[in-house]
Design a protein around this motif. Structure first.
Motif, short mmCIF file in Angstrom:
data_model
loop_
_atom_site.label_atom_id
_atom_site.label_comp_id
_atom_site.label_asym_id
_atom_site.label_seq_id
_atom_site.Cartn_x
_atom_site.Cartn_y
_atom_site.Cartn_z
N TYR A 106 6.58 -3.24 -49.29
CA TYR A 106 6.51 -4.45 -49.02
C TYR A 106 7.22 -4.70 -49.70
O TYR A 106 7.64 -4.51 -50.83
CB TYR A 106 4.94 -5.46 -49.50
CG TYR A 106 5.71 -6.46 -48.74
CD1 TYR A 106 5.07 -7.52 -47.05
CD2 TYR A 106 6.21 -7.09 -50.25
CE1 TYR A 106 5.64 -9.14 -46.81
CE2 TYR A 106 5.96 -8.68 -49.31
CZ TYR A 106 6.15 -9.80 -48.01
OH TYR A 106 6.51 -10.83 -48.03
N VAL A 107 8.47 -4.91 -48.67
CA VAL A 107 9.40 -6.00 -49.05
C VAL A 107 10.06 -7.32 -48.12
O VAL A 107 9.88 -6.51 -47.23
CB VAL A 107 11.08 -4.70 -49.06
CG1 VAL A 107 11.69 -5.40 -49.34
CG2 VAL A 107 10.61 -3.11 -49.67
N GLY A 108 10.10 -8.56 -49.09
CA GLY A 108 10.31 -9.19 -48.08
C GLY A 108 10.57 -10.47 -49.12
O GLY A 108 10.71 -10.09 -50.52
N SER A 109 11.00 -11.44 -48.38
CA SER A 109 10.43 -12.89 -49.77
C SER A 109 9.89 -14.05 -48.94
O SER A 109 9.15 -13.78 -47.88
CB SER A 109 12.21 -13.46 -49.57
OG SER A 109 12.15 -13.91 -47.80
N ALA A 110 9.88 -15.15 -49.71
CA ALA A 110 8.78 -15.74 -49.86
C ALA A 110 9.25 -17.31 -50.51
O ALA A 110 10.83 -17.18 -51.20
CB ALA A 110 7.39 -15.89 -50.86
N SER A 111 9.58 -18.25 -49.99
CA SER A 111 9.64 -19.21 -50.30
C SER A 111 8.97 -20.72 -49.95
O SER A 111 8.15 -20.54 -49.24
CB SER A 111 10.86 -19.56 -48.91
OG SER A 111 11.01 -20.41 -48.08
N ARG A 112 8.52 -21.92 -50.50
CA ARG A 112 8.66 -23.28 -50.72
C ARG A 112 9.78 -24.26 -50.82
O ARG A 112 10.41 -24.12 -51.60
CB ARG A 112 7.51 -23.08 -51.87
CG ARG A 112 6.68 -24.37 -51.30
CD ARG A 112 5.02 -24.23 -50.14
NE ARG A 112 5.01 -25.03 -50.68
CZ ARG A 112 3.80 -25.92 -50.37
NH1 ARG A 112 2.81 -24.54 -51.31
NH2 ARG A 112 2.97 -26.52 -50.62
#
Length: 139
Positions: free
Chosen positions: A93-99
């Motif tokens: 899994y390669v990705g990004s998360a933001s908040r």
């Protein structure tokens, strides 16, 4: 008959196939849906605990502008299951998360403290002096 009803009936025709297929394709344990946060407040500061499992500290970015806080992270996870010398399963899994979120007071961005420990980011966000909420009288 709606498309959803047709799909549900198709699923009913081959339940074992979809159960087996769905189980192989799930990455729920590996892929983060979002960054979960807890926000605590006292008279002088906010304390934010953000769960970001799998992220390294150099891949986490925090910014503060006024009373708005933004947290983002680039995440890479790999899992490999072997039986002897054969690889049976490899998931990447390669990705990004933001908040991003707003707080009730402006933050003194020069005094912010950020620490990462065991996949939990702890932010100490001191309230800016003189940024108290003022009640406005209506004339």
């Amino acid at each position: 008959m709606t498309a959803l009803t047709r799909l549900q009936r198709f699923d009913d025709m081959f339940p074992e196939f979809f159960r087996r297929f769905g189980r192989q394709m799930q990455l729920t344990d590996e892929a983060p849906a979002d960054i979960r946060i807890d926000v605590l407040e006292n008279d002088k500061e906010y304390v934010v605990r953000a769960e970001i499992p799998g992220a390294k500290k150099e891949d986490i970015h925090v910014s503060v502008e006024g009373n708005f806080v933004s947290i983002s992270a680039d995440i890479k996870r790999e899992r490999e299951e072997k039986s002897g010398s054969r690889v049976l399963l490899k998931e990447t899994y390669v990705g990004s998360a933001s908040r991003g979120f707003s707080l009730g007071h402006e933050i003194d961005d020069k005094e912010v403290i950020a620490k990462l420990e065991d996949g939990v980011l702890k932010l100490t966000l001191p309230k800016r002096e003189g940024s108290r909420t003022r009640a406005i009288a209506i004339q």
